[in-house]
Scaffold this active site. Structure first.
Site, PDB file in Angstrom:
ATOM      1  N   SER A 194       4.873  -7.039 -24.691  1.00 26.65           N
ATOM      2  CA  SER A 194       5.526  -8.492 -24.602  1.00 26.65           C
ATOM      3  C   SER A 194       4.799  -8.977 -23.643  1.00 26.65           C
ATOM      4  CB  SER A 194       6.980  -8.136 -23.964  1.00 26.65           C
ATOM      5  OG  SER A 194       7.886  -7.601 -24.906  1.00 26.65           O
ATOM      6  N   HIS A 224       5.830 -12.036 -28.755  1.00 30.44           N
ATOM      7  CA  HIS A 224       5.246 -11.239 -29.712  1.00 30.44           C
ATOM      8  C   HIS A 224       4.910 -11.977 -30.668  1.00 30.44           C
ATOM      9  CE1 HIS A 224       5.883  -6.988 -28.175  1.00 30.44           C
ATOM     10  NE2 HIS A 224       7.026  -7.627 -27.472  1.00 30.44           N
ATOM     11  N   HIS A 265      10.045  -3.458 -32.668  1.00 26.15           N
ATOM     12  CA  HIS A 265      11.107  -2.469 -32.003  1.00 26.15           C
ATOM     13  C   HIS A 265      12.182  -2.239 -32.770  1.00 26.15           C
ATOM     14  CE1 HIS A 265       8.974  -5.556 -29.441  1.00 26.15           C
ATOM     15  NE2 HIS A 265       8.879  -4.574 -28.471  1.00 26.15           N
ATOM     16  N   TYR A 285      15.487  -2.558 -31.788  1.00 22.65           N
ATOM     17  CA  TYR A 285      16.601  -3.457 -31.671  1.00 22.65           C
ATOM     18  C   TYR A 285      16.347  -4.600 -32.772  1.00 22.65           C
ATOM     19  CZ  TYR A 285      13.387  -5.838 -28.771  1.00 22.65           C
ATOM     20  OH  TYR A 285      12.348  -6.643 -28.082  1.00 22.65           O
ATOM     21  N   GLU A 286      15.327  -4.783 -33.214  1.00 19.21           N
ATOM     22  CA  GLU A 286      15.156  -5.907 -34.145  1.00 19.21           C
ATOM     23  C   GLU A 286      15.547  -5.556 -35.539  1.00 19.21           C
ATOM     24  OE1 GLU A 286      10.928  -7.902 -34.048  1.00 19.21           O
ATOM     25  OE2 GLU A 286      10.727  -5.933 -32.743  1.00 19.21           O
ATOM     26  N   ALA A 304       5.578  -3.624 -21.732  1.00 22.42           N
ATOM     27  CA  ALA A 304       6.144  -4.115 -20.482  1.00 22.42           C
ATOM     28  C   ALA A 304       7.409  -3.231 -20.271  1.00 22.42           C
ATOM     29  CB  ALA A 304       6.836  -5.573 -20.531  1.00 22.42           C
ATOM     30  N   MET A 325      11.397  -0.298 -24.346  1.00 24.25           N
ATOM     31  CA  MET A 325      12.374  -0.314 -25.381  1.00 24.25           C
ATOM     32  C   MET A 325      11.159  -0.234 -26.815  1.00 24.25           C
ATOM     33  SD  MET A 325      14.592  -3.545 -25.070  1.00 24.25           S
ATOM     34  CE  MET A 325      15.313  -3.977 -23.419  1.00 24.25           C
ATOM     35  N   SER A 326       9.999   0.447 -26.364  1.00 25.25           N
ATOM     36  CA  SER A 326       9.058   0.496 -27.540  1.00 25.25           C
ATOM     37  C   SER A 326       8.179   1.815 -27.116  1.00 25.25           C
ATOM     38  CB  SER A 326       8.068  -0.585 -27.339  1.00 25.25           C
ATOM     39  OG  SER A 326       7.171  -0.573 -26.308  1.00 25.25           O
ATOM     40  N   ASN A 375       9.676  -5.725 -13.670  1.00 19.91           N
ATOM     41  CA  ASN A 375      11.016  -6.069 -13.083  1.00 19.91           C
ATOM     42  C   ASN A 375      11.452  -4.550 -12.488  1.00 19.91           C
ATOM     43  OD1 ASN A 375      11.658  -5.358 -16.399  1.00 19.91           O
ATOM     44  ND2 ASN A 375      13.184  -4.646 -15.305  1.00 19.91           N
ATOM     45  N   HIS A 387      14.421 -11.283 -20.067  1.00 19.03           N
ATOM     46  CA  HIS A 387      13.322 -11.399 -20.712  1.00 19.03           C
ATOM     47  C   HIS A 387      12.271 -12.420 -20.295  1.00 19.03           C
ATOM     48  CE1 HIS A 387      10.738 -10.154 -24.015  1.00 19.03           C
ATOM     49  NE2 HIS A 387      10.847 -11.354 -24.603  1.00 19.03           N
TER      50      HIS A 387
HETATM   51  O1  LIG Z   1       7.225  -4.480 -26.604  1.00 17.19           O
HETATM   52  P1  LIG Z   1       7.478  -4.165 -24.976  1.00 17.19           P
HETATM   53  O2  LIG Z   1       7.957  -2.940 -24.917  1.00 17.19           O
HETATM   54  O3  LIG Z   1       6.346  -4.602 -24.155  1.00 17.19           O
HETATM   55  O4  LIG Z   1       8.956  -5.057 -24.633  1.00 17.19           O
HETATM   56  C1  LIG Z   1       9.591  -4.985 -23.560  1.00 17.19           C
HETATM   57  C2  LIG Z   1      10.798  -4.316 -24.322  1.00 17.19           C
HETATM   58  C3  LIG Z   1      11.510  -5.408 -24.798  1.00 17.19           C
HETATM   59  O5  LIG Z   1      10.973  -5.756 -26.155  1.00 17.19           O
HETATM   60  C4  LIG Z   1      11.281  -6.573 -24.142  1.00 17.19           C
HETATM   61  C5  LIG Z   1      12.286  -6.498 -23.049  1.00 17.19           C
HETATM   62  O6  LIG Z   1      12.308  -7.674 -22.030  1.00 17.19           O
HETATM   63  O7  LIG Z   1      10.186  -6.104 -23.155  1.00 17.19           O
HETATM   64  N1  LIG Z   2      15.091  -1.077 -21.489  1.00 17.46           N
HETATM   65  C1  LIG Z   2      14.039  -1.808 -20.627  1.00 17.46           C
HETATM   66  N2  LIG Z   2      13.009  -2.643 -21.097  1.00 17.46           N
HETATM   67  C2  LIG Z   2      12.384  -3.423 -20.339  1.00 17.46           C
HETATM   68  N3  LIG Z   2      11.168  -4.116 -20.629  1.00 17.46           N
HETATM   69  C3  LIG Z   2      10.973  -4.562 -19.692  1.00 17.46           C
HETATM   70  N4  LIG Z   2      11.754  -4.537 -18.704  1.00 17.46           N
HETATM   71  C4  LIG Z   2      12.662  -3.511 -19.033  1.00 17.46           C
HETATM   72  C5  LIG Z   2      13.797  -2.804 -18.495  1.00 17.46           C
HETATM   73  O1  LIG Z   2      13.852  -2.938 -17.192  1.00 17.46           O
HETATM   74  N5  LIG Z   2      14.244  -1.905 -19.242  1.00 17.46           N
END
Ligand SMILES: O=P(O)(O)O[C@@H]1C[C@H](O)[C@@H](CO)O1
Ligand SMILES: Nc1nc2[nH]cnc2c(=O)[nH]1
Length: 319
Positions: free
Chosen positions: A63, A94, A116, A118-119, A146, A247-248, A271, A285
């Site tokens: 991200s 993305h 991801h 969740y999509e 991220a 989440m990835s 964060n 986000h």
């Molecule tokens: O694709 P990544 O893992 O970098 O993105 C993170 C996970 C979620 O897609 C998003 C949440 O803010 O960032």
């Molecule tokens: N699950 C999860 N994904 C993230 N992607 C960026 N920050 C976070 C977070 O705090 N939790």
């Protein structure tokens, strides 16, 4: 009676927006045809007609980190929408391109935008481009993402090298390797204990030291999303040994280990994960993207320098 019920399920209205509607398909119509060896071969052959040069390094941009692909020179940009069977990225931060060219003099393929769960994609579908990039010839993979910082010592903006992961969806039977195993991709029961290459980690630390940068090294917890974590979940993940949460990545690295990639995983802490019920802070986000974009240059420089390691074959046990 049951016939009528089935009929009504099949004729349920198709969502008006989103990748599936655009592809004219209902989510329930997803089949394994996306993941067969022949399907990956078809995609690889399509790409090879456009880009004959063999990539040596595959990069997945997390991200807000897709700017790395803009630094690739002599570029060929192939939008996912033009690649047969490819999903689309639907998340802010993305883009949806497979970018080929040279990065610091090395032939690379870069996913500018990932998928991801969740999509609405299965973990197998999210990760299958890893197999495409392997079939194209890449043997090293840099995965960026991220993540929220679980480790209380971490600060926003820290860069964490992933030494291991907790694939939590896999605990619940959601692993990208579930289903028929085609041995041409890899073994039925792959070891993943060394999915993150120790030498790559050591080299990256050496590179960072030249910039007086202290990198973190920790365990990434992969969750399904899209919710950020509850406070109870944050506490649980800490107890399990997690340092960062996202989440990835885990499904991608699972397929990468299966087909024999050497992988470097990099999580940018965007964060903090707070476990104080009196705190009003919540992850959003927009903050994730803002911090990623702020730190992108630093991350890109590290990966640029890491390419020297690959170019000079400055490694032991290269497989
Ligand atoms: O694709 P990544 O893992 O970098 O993105 C993170 C996970 C979620 O897609 C998003 C949440 O803010 O960032
Ligand atoms: N699950 C999860 N994904 C993230 N992607 C960026 N920050 C976070 C977070 O705090 N939790």
């Amino acid at each position: 009676m049951s016939h009528n019920t089935n009929t009504s399920i099949k004729s349920a209205p198709i969502a008006e927006s989103g990748p599936w509607a655009a592809a004219g398909e209902h989510p329930n119509a997803v089949t394994n045809r996306f993941y067969t060896y022949e399907c990956v071969q078809e995609i690889a052959a399509f790409i090879q007609r456009l880009v004959p040069a063999k990539p040596e390094l595959a990069i997945i941009c997390g991200s807000g980190l897709g700017g790395l692909a803009d630094l690739i020179v002599d570029k060929t940009v192939i939008p996912y929408s033009e690649i047969p069977h490819f999903p689309r990225s639907t998340v802010v931060g993305h883009r949806s391109n497979l970018v080929f060219g040279t990065f610091n003099g090395l032939n690379v393929v870069c996913m500018q935008g990932r998928f991801h769960p969740y999509e609405g994609y299965t973990t197998a579908m999210c990760a299958f481009p890893v197999r495409v990039m392997h079939m194209l010839g890449a043997r090293s993979l840099v995965v960026t993402c991220a993540a929220g910082g679980l480790n209380k010592d971490y600060s926003v903006g820290d860069i964490m090298l992933i030494k291991d992961h907790l694939n939590l969806p896999s605990f619940a039977g959601n692993n990208p390797l579930i289903g028929h195993n085609d041995e041409r991709f890899g073994p039925r029961f792959p070891p993943v204990g060394h999915a993150y290459d120790r030498q790559y980690i050591m080299k990256m630390k050496e590179i960072a030291a030249k910039y007086n940068l202290q990198l973190r090294e920790g365990v990434y917890c992969g969750l399904g999303g899209p919710c950020y974590e509850t406070i109870a979940e944050i506490n649980m993940l800490r107890l399990l040994g997690g340092d960062a949460v996202g989440m990835s990545t885990v499904h991608e690295v699972t397929l990468a280990a299966h087909c024999g990639f050497r992988t470097l995983g990099i999580a940018l802490i965007t964060n903090k994960c707070l476990s104080d019920y009196n705190s009003t802070y919540e992850a959003v986000h927009e903050d994730v993207i803002r911090i990623s974009e702020l730190k992108a240059d630093e991350l890109q420089q590290l990966i640029f320098d890491f390419v020297n390691v690959l170019k000079n074959n400055d490694l032991e046990n290269q497989h």
